[in-house]
Design a protein around this motif. Structure first.
Motif, PDB file in Angstrom:
ATOM      1  N   ARG A   1      34.873 -21.675 -28.461  1.00 28.53           N
ATOM      2  CA  ARG A   1      33.912 -20.605 -28.758  1.00 28.53           C
ATOM      3  C   ARG A   1      34.525 -19.556 -29.678  1.00 28.53           C
ATOM      4  O   ARG A   1      33.865 -19.078 -30.607  1.00 28.53           O
TER       5      ARG A   1
ATOM      6  N   VAL B   1      34.633 -20.908 -33.188  1.00 30.72           N
ATOM      7  CA  VAL B   1      33.308 -20.857 -33.807  1.00 30.72           C
ATOM      8  C   VAL B   1      32.998 -19.444 -34.292  1.00 30.72           C
ATOM      9  O   VAL B   1      32.465 -19.256 -35.399  1.00 30.72           O
ATOM     10  N   ALA B   2      33.333 -18.432 -33.502  1.00 31.18           N
ATOM     11  CA  ALA B   2      33.087 -17.045 -33.917  1.00 31.18           C
ATOM     12  C   ALA B   2      33.875 -16.703 -35.176  1.00 31.18           C
ATOM     13  O   ALA B   2      33.355 -16.081 -36.104  1.00 31.18           O
TER      14      ALA B   2
ATOM     15  N   ALA C   1      29.746 -24.741 -30.419  1.00 34.15           N
ATOM     16  CA  ALA C   1      31.024 -25.187 -29.875  1.00 34.15           C
ATOM     17  C   ALA C   1      30.927 -26.609 -29.332  1.00 34.15           C
ATOM     18  O   ALA C   1      31.840 -27.433 -29.522  1.00 34.15           O
TER      19      ALA C   1
ATOM     20  N   SER D   1      20.247 -15.258 -29.369  1.00 26.99           N
ATOM     21  CA  SER D   1      20.998 -15.972 -30.407  1.00 26.99           C
ATOM     22  C   SER D   1      20.735 -15.364 -31.784  1.00 26.99           C
ATOM     23  O   SER D   1      19.664 -14.807 -32.058  1.00 26.99           O
TER      24      SER D   1
ATOM     25  N   THR E   1      23.040 -21.121 -30.509  1.00 25.39           N
ATOM     26  CA  THR E   1      23.959 -20.247 -29.786  1.00 25.39           C
ATOM     27  C   THR E   1      25.396 -20.653 -30.079  1.00 25.39           C
ATOM     28  O   THR E   1      25.667 -21.738 -30.607  1.00 25.39           O
ATOM     29  N   TYR E   2      26.322 -19.788 -29.711  1.00 27.83           N
ATOM     30  CA  TYR E   2      27.736 -20.127 -29.882  1.00 27.83           C
ATOM     31  C   TYR E   2      28.098 -21.356 -29.042  1.00 27.83           C
ATOM     32  O   TYR E   2      28.907 -22.193 -29.471  1.00 27.83           O
ATOM     33  N   ASP E   3      27.517 -21.454 -27.856  1.00 25.17           N
ATOM     34  CA  ASP E   3      27.822 -22.591 -26.998  1.00 25.17           C
ATOM     35  C   ASP E   3      27.329 -23.893 -27.623  1.00 25.17           C
ATOM     36  O   ASP E   3      28.012 -24.928 -27.530  1.00 25.17           O
TER      37      ASP E   3
END
Length: 278
Positions: free
Chosen positions: A137, A140-141, A130, A173, A125-127
């Motif tokens: 976040r 990261v995107a 990160a 995800s 996941t993005y979390d």
């Protein structure tokens, strides 16, 4: 009268709801979606593409990919510096290379680590990214978008079904697969490029391609659909190809048209002989 019209116009300028009452009644675009968060465009259902998407990396492949990404970061800085010194604009491929950042390489390092530890199955996941990279976040995107544009990464959005009240689907995800960007290899040192194939291998590959084309030319429509596509779409096209093959082939169960044509030719020849005796 003129003063009344001017006062009404000024009131509408100060209060947009009076000028556009229908627009004022609409909900705000930032409001909560009535069925929950919508599924993003291009998403596929989780569990439907993973087997064909993931690939087990070879021994040392993730380390080579990471070294290539770091070399591409340095090459992008050199390209940007040279373009600034020459006073010219960056080309499209140069702009993609110059867009790489240290944060993007750090995110790519984490993805390569997950690919090595999980036999190519990467779906953080993005979390998680990160937290693992100590980046924000949003950073990261942007890093994932930069890596995908450069060819270092391919990703696929996914959604899953839910139970209970509320929306039936929700976003889950993404899945990722690290790659070697072929379009950027010419900017990198020679050691990062794959070795050229020997001449005999090139000739052998060309001969195999010619044999494959000749073999496919001999196949029927049904066989060609089965060999080329496969899967559900291949089965549908194979059934259509079988119908085309049956329509194109001569029928062995009803040879009546051939007998009729033979009898008609015989009658015409006999009639011509009676009209013109020798």
């Amino acid at each position: 009268m003129m003063a009344l019209i001017l006062s009404e116009a000024i009131a509408r300028m100060l209060d947009p709801a009076r000028a556009h009452p229908a627009r004022a009644a609409r909900p705000r675009s930032s409001g909560v979606h009535r069925t929950g968060a919508p599924v993003r465009r291009g998403s596929v259902e989780a569990g439907s593409v993973e087997d064909s998407f993931f690939a087990v990396p070879a021994k040392g492949e993730t380390d080579r990919l990471l070294r290539t990404a770091r070399a591409a970061l340095d090459a992008g800085r050199r390209v940007r510096r040279d373009a600034r010194a020459e006073g010219r604009m960056l080309r499209a491929d140069e702009a993609v290379l110059a867009g790489l950042t240290a944060g993007a390489v750090r995110v790519f390092e984490e993805i390569c680590t997950l690919a090595r530890l999980n036999t190519g199955r990467v779906f953080p996941t993005y979390d998680h990214l990160a937290k693992a990279t100590a980046l924000g976040r949003a950073t990261v995107a942007r890093a994932l978008a930069t890596l995908e544009a450069a060819g270092f990464l391919v990703r696929q959005r996914r959604f899953c079904r839910t139970t209970g009240a509320g929306p039936r689907y929700r976003q889950t995800s993404n899945i990722y697969r690290p790659l070697l960007p072929a379009k950027l290899l010419r900017f990198l040192p020679r050691r990062f490029r794959p070795a050229p194939l020997p001449c005999d291998a090139i000739v052998h590959h060309a001969e195999q391609s010619a044999e494959l084309v000749a073999m496919r030319a001999t196949l029927s429509c049904r066989e060609l659909a089965e060999v080329t596509l496969g899967g559900a779409l291949g089965q549908v096209l194979a059934s259509l190809g079988a119908a085309i093959d049956n329509a194109a082939c001569e029928s062995h169960d009803d040879p009546q048209p051939f007998l009729e044509s033979f009898e008609h030719t015989t009658d015409v020849a006999g009639l011509a002989g009676r009209r013109h005796p020798t």
